[in-house]
Scaffold this motif. Structure first.
Motif, PDB file in Angstrom:
ATOM      1  N   ILE A   1      16.589  29.514 -19.690  1.00  0.00           N
ATOM      2  CA  ILE A   1      15.184  28.248 -20.548  1.00  0.00           C
ATOM      3  C   ILE A   1      15.700  29.232 -21.961  1.00  0.00           C
ATOM      4  O   ILE A   1      15.642  28.267 -23.489  1.00  0.00           O
ATOM      5  N   LYS A   2      15.951  30.693 -22.455  1.00  0.00           N
ATOM      6  CA  LYS A   2      15.689  31.317 -23.852  1.00  0.00           C
ATOM      7  C   LYS A   2      16.142  32.151 -24.520  1.00  0.00           C
ATOM      8  O   LYS A   2      17.599  32.159 -25.219  1.00  0.00           O
ATOM      9  N   ILE A   3      16.309  33.519 -24.008  1.00  0.00           N
ATOM     10  CA  ILE A   3      16.328  34.358 -23.494  1.00  0.00           C
ATOM     11  C   ILE A   3      18.401  34.229 -23.318  1.00  0.00           C
ATOM     12  O   ILE A   3      19.149  35.406 -24.442  1.00  0.00           O
ATOM     13  N   LYS A   4      18.990  33.171 -23.221  1.00  0.00           N
ATOM     14  CA  LYS A   4      20.693  33.379 -23.385  1.00  0.00           C
ATOM     15  C   LYS A   4      20.893  33.252 -24.991  1.00  0.00           C
ATOM     16  O   LYS A   4      21.694  32.522 -25.541  1.00  0.00           O
ATOM     17  N   GLN A   5      20.134  32.520 -25.541  1.00  0.00           N
ATOM     18  CA  GLN A   5      19.688  32.105 -27.075  1.00  0.00           C
ATOM     19  C   GLN A   5      20.071  33.419 -27.425  1.00  0.00           C
ATOM     20  O   GLN A   5      19.396  33.167 -29.512  1.00  0.00           O
ATOM     21  N   VAL A   6      19.216  34.507 -27.059  1.00  0.00           N
ATOM     22  CA  VAL A   6      18.993  35.916 -27.598  1.00  0.00           C
ATOM     23  C   VAL A   6      19.986  36.481 -27.950  1.00  0.00           C
ATOM     24  O   VAL A   6      20.828  37.356 -27.295  1.00  0.00           O
ATOM     25  N   VAL A   7      20.711  37.126 -28.545  1.00  0.00           N
ATOM     26  CA  VAL A   7      21.779  38.057 -29.189  1.00  0.00           C
ATOM     27  C   VAL A   7      21.163  39.513 -28.616  1.00  0.00           C
ATOM     28  O   VAL A   7      20.137  40.084 -28.094  1.00  0.00           O
ATOM     29  N   ILE A   8      22.372  39.977 -28.106  1.00  0.00           N
ATOM     30  CA  ILE A   8      22.210  41.419 -26.888  1.00  0.00           C
ATOM     31  C   ILE A   8      21.264  41.548 -25.437  1.00  0.00           C
ATOM     32  O   ILE A   8      21.333  42.016 -24.609  1.00  0.00           O
ATOM     33  N   LEU A   9      20.394  40.445 -26.006  1.00  0.00           N
ATOM     34  CA  LEU A   9      19.017  40.790 -24.535  1.00  0.00           C
ATOM     35  C   LEU A   9      19.712  39.750 -23.773  1.00  0.00           C
ATOM     36  O   LEU A   9      19.355  40.325 -22.592  1.00  0.00           O
TER      37      LEU A   9
END
Length: 296
Positions: free
Chosen positions: A133-141
Motif C-alpha cells: 500500500i505505502k512502503i514500496k514507495q518510500v526510499v530505503i525503507l
C-alpha cells in the motif's frame, strides 16, 4: 462446457498471479532446521514443511493483492503488463476473492500448527500489505522491509524447529536479503530509467547511490558469514573449524551474481536468475552439500 472452460481459465490465471516461482524465497524457513542438525527429525521436518507451504499461500495472497493495487502502473510496464490482472485476463473481484481465500486458509491453519508461528506469519502478512500500500514507495525503507521479510521467514522456521535463533543466522540472512534487494533495485533502475511509472520510488535512487549501498552490504554479507564460520560459538556447536572452507562458495556466488548483473544484464528478478543460471545452482548445491558434510 463454457462454464468449465471459464473456471479452468480463471484457475490458470490465479495460479500465474500466485507466482509460484517466487516460493523459492520461503526456503529460508528451513535454515534453522538445517543448521540445528535436525533435518533427520521427521516430526520437525513435517512441521517446518507445513510452515513453508503456509508461507507460500500467504505470500501468494499478498502477490495478488499487490497486483490489484498496481494495475494502473503495471499496464504501462513492458513486462508487468502481461500479468493476468494488468492484461485484463483475470477480474479484480475473482482475484480479490482468491487473495482473501489464500490468506484466510494460511492464517487459520497456522494457528492450528503453532501459535508463535501464526503470529509471525500474521506479522509477515500485515507488513507486506503495508509494503504494497505505502512502503514500496518510500526510499530505503522499501528495501529494509524486504530484508525484514526474510528475517521473519527464518524466525518462523526456528520457531517450528524448536531451536533458539542464532544471532549469526539472523545477521547473515539480513545482509544477504539487503544485497539482493539493492541489486534488484539497481537493475530495475537500469532497465526502467526512461519509465518510472511502474515504481515511482525509482526516481529517488540512482545507479551510483545503489552501487555504494551494494558495496556496503556485499562486504557485510561476506564478512558476517566468514566470521560466523570461525566464531567460538560455531566451533563449539559443531565441534569443527572446517566450516570456514565453505566461504569460497559464498564468494563465488556473489562474484557470479555481479557478473550476471554487470555483463549479462540480469538481476531484475533474483529468483528467476537463481533458477535459470546453472553455475549458480551448482554452486548453491555444492555449498549445501559441503555444509551438510561438515556439520552433520
Amino acid at each position: 462446457m463454457n462454464m468449465m472452460r471459464t473456471l479452468l481459465a480463471d484457475l490458470k490465471y490465479i495460479i500465474i498471479a500466485m507466482r509460484p516461482k517466487q516460493w523459492i524465497k520461503n526456503f529460508f524457513i528451513f535454515a534453522g532446521l538445517f543448521f540445528s542438525r535436525n533435518m533427520s527429525d521427521l516430526s520437525l521436518m513435517l512441521d517446518v514443511t507445513i510452515g513453508f507451504l503456509l508461507f507460500c499461500l500467504a505470500a501468494s495472497a499478498i502477490y495478488i493483492f499487490n497486483d490489484i493495487i498496481d494495475i494502473p502502473r503495471d499496464k504501462n510496464h513492458p513486462k508487468k503488463s502481461k500479468r493476468p490482472l494488468a492484461a485484463g485476463k483475470l477480474s479484480i473481484i475473482k482475484a480479490g476473492l482468491a487473495s482473501l481465500s489464500l490468506i484466510t486458509v494460511a492464517l487459520t491453519c497456522s494457528f492450528s500448527l503453532d501459535e508463535k508461528f501464526a503470529l509471525i506469519l500474521l506479522a509477515y502478512s500485515a507488513m507486506n500489505i503495508l509494503y504494497s500500500i505505502k512502503i514500496k514507495q518510500v526510499v530505503i525503507l522499501d528495501i529494509l522491509f524486504i530484508a525484514f521479510g526474510f528475517i521473519l521467514r527464518v524466525l518462523a522456521g526456528v520457531t517450528l524447529a524448536g531451536v533458539y535463533p542464532s544471532d549469526w543466522l539472523i545477521i547473515c540472512s539480513m545482509t544477504l536479503a539487503l544485497f539482493l534487494g539493492f541489486t534488484k533495485r539497481r537493475q530495475e533502475l537500469v532497465f526502467q530509467s526512461s519509465d518510472t511509472t511502474s515504481r515511482s520510488v525509482l526516481s529517488e535512487y540512482s545507479v551510483s547511490f545503489l552501487d555504494q549501498m551494494i558495496a556496503v552490504v556485499t562486504a557485510c554479507t561476506v564478512m558476517s558469514y566468514a566470521l560466523y564460520t570461525v566464531s567460538p560459538e560455531t566451533v563449539a556447536r559443531f565441534h569443527t573449524r572446517n566450516l570456514v572452507m565453505t566461504v569460497p562458495f559464498v564468494l563465488y556466488g556473489i562474484f557470479r551474481y555481479f557478473y550476471l548483473i554487470h555483463k549479462k544484464g540480469h538481476g531484475e528478478d533474483p529468483t528467476l536468475l537463481l533458477l535459470n543460471d546453472k553455475p549458480t545452482l551448482v554452486n548453491l548445491l555444492l555449498w549445501l552439500v559441503s555444509v551438510a558434510i561438515i556439520i552433520y
